[in-house]
Design an enzyme around this catalytic site. Structure first.
Site, PDB file in Angstrom:
ATOM      1  N   SER A   1      39.906 -24.292  72.262  1.00 59.48           N
ATOM      2  CA  SER A   1      40.514 -24.958  71.109  1.00 59.48           C
ATOM      3  C   SER A   1      41.728 -24.167  70.648  1.00 59.48           C
ATOM      4  O   SER A   1      41.610 -22.985  70.296  1.00 59.48           O
ATOM      5  CB  SER A   1      39.513 -25.061  69.965  1.00 59.48           C
ATOM      6  OG  SER A   1      40.190 -25.403  68.762  1.00 59.48           O
TER       7      SER A   1
ATOM      8  N   HIS B   1      41.711 -28.333  74.093  1.00 58.70           N
ATOM      9  CA  HIS B   1      41.180 -29.099  72.955  1.00 58.70           C
ATOM     10  C   HIS B   1      42.087 -28.922  71.740  1.00 58.70           C
ATOM     11  O   HIS B   1      42.415 -27.798  71.360  1.00 58.70           O
ATOM     12  CB  HIS B   1      39.771 -28.596  72.631  1.00 58.70           C
ATOM     13  CG  HIS B   1      39.030 -29.433  71.633  1.00 58.70           C
ATOM     14  ND1 HIS B   1      38.395 -30.614  71.975  1.00 58.70           N
ATOM     15  CD2 HIS B   1      38.814 -29.263  70.303  1.00 58.70           C
ATOM     16  CE1 HIS B   1      37.819 -31.128  70.893  1.00 58.70           C
ATOM     17  NE2 HIS B   1      38.066 -30.331  69.875  1.00 58.70           N
TER      18      HIS B   1
ATOM     19  N   ASP C   1      42.423 -29.796  67.808  1.00 56.92           N
ATOM     20  CA  ASP C   1      41.710 -30.220  66.598  1.00 56.92           C
ATOM     21  C   ASP C   1      42.702 -30.713  65.549  1.00 56.92           C
ATOM     22  O   ASP C   1      43.438 -29.915  64.961  1.00 56.92           O
ATOM     23  CB  ASP C   1      40.906 -29.051  66.023  1.00 56.92           C
ATOM     24  CG  ASP C   1      39.684 -28.724  66.857  1.00 56.92           C
ATOM     25  OD1 ASP C   1      38.857 -29.634  67.052  1.00 56.92           O
ATOM     26  OD2 ASP C   1      39.544 -27.579  67.312  1.00 56.92           O
TER      27      ASP C   1
ATOM     28  N   HIS D   1      41.010 -34.297  69.305  1.00 53.81           N
ATOM     29  CA  HIS D   1      39.878 -34.605  68.427  1.00 53.81           C
ATOM     30  C   HIS D   1      40.423 -34.921  67.038  1.00 53.81           C
ATOM     31  O   HIS D   1      40.895 -34.027  66.334  1.00 53.81           O
ATOM     32  CB  HIS D   1      38.939 -33.388  68.411  1.00 53.81           C
ATOM     33  CG  HIS D   1      37.757 -33.543  67.520  1.00 53.81           C
ATOM     34  ND1 HIS D   1      36.911 -32.483  67.241  1.00 53.81           N
ATOM     35  CD2 HIS D   1      37.256 -34.603  66.835  1.00 53.81           C
ATOM     36  CE1 HIS D   1      35.954 -32.900  66.422  1.00 53.81           C
ATOM     37  NE2 HIS D   1      36.151 -34.177  66.162  1.00 53.81           N
TER      38      HIS D   1
ATOM     39  N   MET E   1      39.979 -35.546  63.451  1.00 51.29           N
ATOM     40  CA  MET E   1      39.128 -35.422  62.255  1.00 51.29           C
ATOM     41  C   MET E   1      39.935 -35.950  61.083  1.00 51.29           C
ATOM     42  O   MET E   1      40.318 -35.210  60.172  1.00 51.29           O
ATOM     43  CB  MET E   1      38.711 -33.970  62.068  1.00 51.29           C
ATOM     44  CG  MET E   1      37.687 -33.515  63.083  1.00 51.29           C
ATOM     45  SD  MET E   1      37.392 -31.734  63.047  1.00 51.29           S
ATOM     46  CE  MET E   1      38.540 -31.219  64.324  1.00 51.29           C
TER      47      MET E   1
ATOM     48  N   GLY F   1      35.952 -29.107  60.307  1.00 50.24           N
ATOM     49  CA  GLY F   1      36.933 -28.699  59.307  1.00 50.24           C
ATOM     50  C   GLY F   1      37.402 -27.262  59.401  1.00 50.24           C
ATOM     51  O   GLY F   1      38.486 -26.943  58.952  1.00 50.24           O
TER      52      GLY F   1
ATOM     53  N   GLY G   1      37.270 -23.474  61.994  1.00 56.49           N
ATOM     54  CA  GLY G   1      36.828 -22.734  63.163  1.00 56.49           C
ATOM     55  C   GLY G   1      35.921 -21.587  62.737  1.00 56.49           C
ATOM     56  O   GLY G   1      35.824 -21.250  61.565  1.00 56.49           O
ATOM     57  N   GLY G   2      35.244 -20.997  63.722  1.00 59.11           N
ATOM     58  CA  GLY G   2      34.488 -19.767  63.484  1.00 59.11           C
ATOM     59  C   GLY G   2      33.182 -19.919  62.732  1.00 59.11           C
ATOM     60  O   GLY G   2      32.634 -18.936  62.236  1.00 59.11           O
TER      61      GLY G   2
ATOM     62  N   GLY H   1      31.798 -26.464  68.386  1.00 60.38           N
ATOM     63  CA  GLY H   1      31.386 -25.633  67.255  1.00 60.38           C
ATOM     64  C   GLY H   1      30.414 -24.539  67.629  1.00 60.38           C
ATOM     65  O   GLY H   1      29.327 -24.805  68.149  1.00 60.38           O
TER      66      GLY H   1
ATOM     67  N   GLY I   1      36.647 -21.864  70.625  1.00 64.36           N
ATOM     68  CA  GLY I   1      37.869 -21.365  70.009  1.00 64.36           C
ATOM     69  C   GLY I   1      37.910 -19.860  70.023  1.00 64.36           C
ATOM     70  O   GLY I   1      38.416 -19.232  70.955  1.00 64.36           O
ATOM     71  N   SER I   2      37.323 -19.275  68.986  1.00 65.73           N
ATOM     72  CA  SER I   2      37.335 -17.816  68.885  1.00 65.73           C
ATOM     73  C   SER I   2      36.645 -17.160  70.075  1.00 65.73           C
ATOM     74  O   SER I   2      37.037 -16.080  70.517  1.00 65.73           O
ATOM     75  CB  SER I   2      36.688 -17.368  67.566  1.00 65.73           C
ATOM     76  OG  SER I   2      35.589 -18.186  67.228  1.00 65.73           O
TER      77      SER I   2
END
Length: 226
Positions: A12, A37, A39, A70, A72, A146, A148-149, A178, A199-200
């Site tokens: 991401s 990806h 977001d 994606h 949102m 909404g 990350g992390g 997620g 992501g992270s």
């Protein structure tokens, strides 16, 4: 985009260096990322604001794999065409993003993209039941959308298992978004997921100048699933 159920890692860009998107994407793809990806958040459907179609169009030339967008956002329908024109291969909308999700999925496919359907942690898996012939991907949110992390929500593993049984032999990807790490990835892979957004967990420890950790992180997630 050919279909298979092999594990795909989709970094991401929410966790990438925002000032260096093009180089970051090229770096993670060189280190064996399968998809990219994106977001998209609107500050309304979810409590954060990220990118729009212009950013997607700007990064598209740097993406050699799959651009997985994606959304949102709500309403979603007025923006489908713009994201398709920006080069999205997959466009995913949330069940709750509009009053007529079937029409939304039709519009995504009509715009030339693969159609994804996202399920929030509180969304029943049964909500996809009459939509499976309209979708190419179902994204199971394993955090609340909404930010990350966030920490992985373990109750969603059973949702993935149910979804996999519902899909049967249809060519539909199950994506996890997620809290994906080498610890959580095997749980969802075993339950039937094949696209893992991270992501992270992918971007930590590396940079454009030092991309080797990206590859180590991707390989660690992939290896954990086997």
């Amino acid at each position: 985009m050919s279909f298979d159920r092999a594990i795909k890692i989709a970094p991401s860009i929410l966790s990438a260096d925002f000032a260096n998107f093009g180089q970051e994407i090229e770096a993670v793809e060189a280190e064996d990322a399968d998809w990219i990806h994106v977001d998209v958040m609107d500050g309304h459907f979810v409590p954060n604001i990220t990118f729009g179609p212009a950013t997607c169009a700007a990064i598209r030339p740097h993406i050699k794999t799959v651009m997985d967008v994606h959304l949102m956002i709500a309403p979603v329908d007025p923006y489908i065409e713009a994201f398709a024109e920006a080069g999205a291969d997959v466009i995913t909308a949330h069940v709750e993003a509009g009053p007529h999700i079937h029409r939304t999925l039709q519009a995504i496919r009509g715009a030339g993209a693969k159609a994804g359907l996202a399920l929030n942690p509180g969304t029943q898996v049964e909500s996809v039941d009459y939509l499976l012939d309209m979708v190419d991907l179902v994204c199971v949110m394993t955090v609340n959308p909404g930010f990350g992390g966030q920490k992985f929500i373990h109750s969603q593993v059973e949702k993935v298992r149910k979804l996999r049984a519902m899909i049967g032999d249809r060519p539909i990807h199950i994506e996890i978004d997620g809290g994906v790490t080498p610890e959580t990835a095997p749980l969802v892979a075993e339950a039937g997921a094949d696209v893992l957004v991270a992501g992270s967990a992918v971007f930590k420890g590396g940079s454009v100048a030092n991309p080797a950790p990206y590859g180590e992180n991707i390989r660690a997630i992939r290896a954990a699933c086997s």
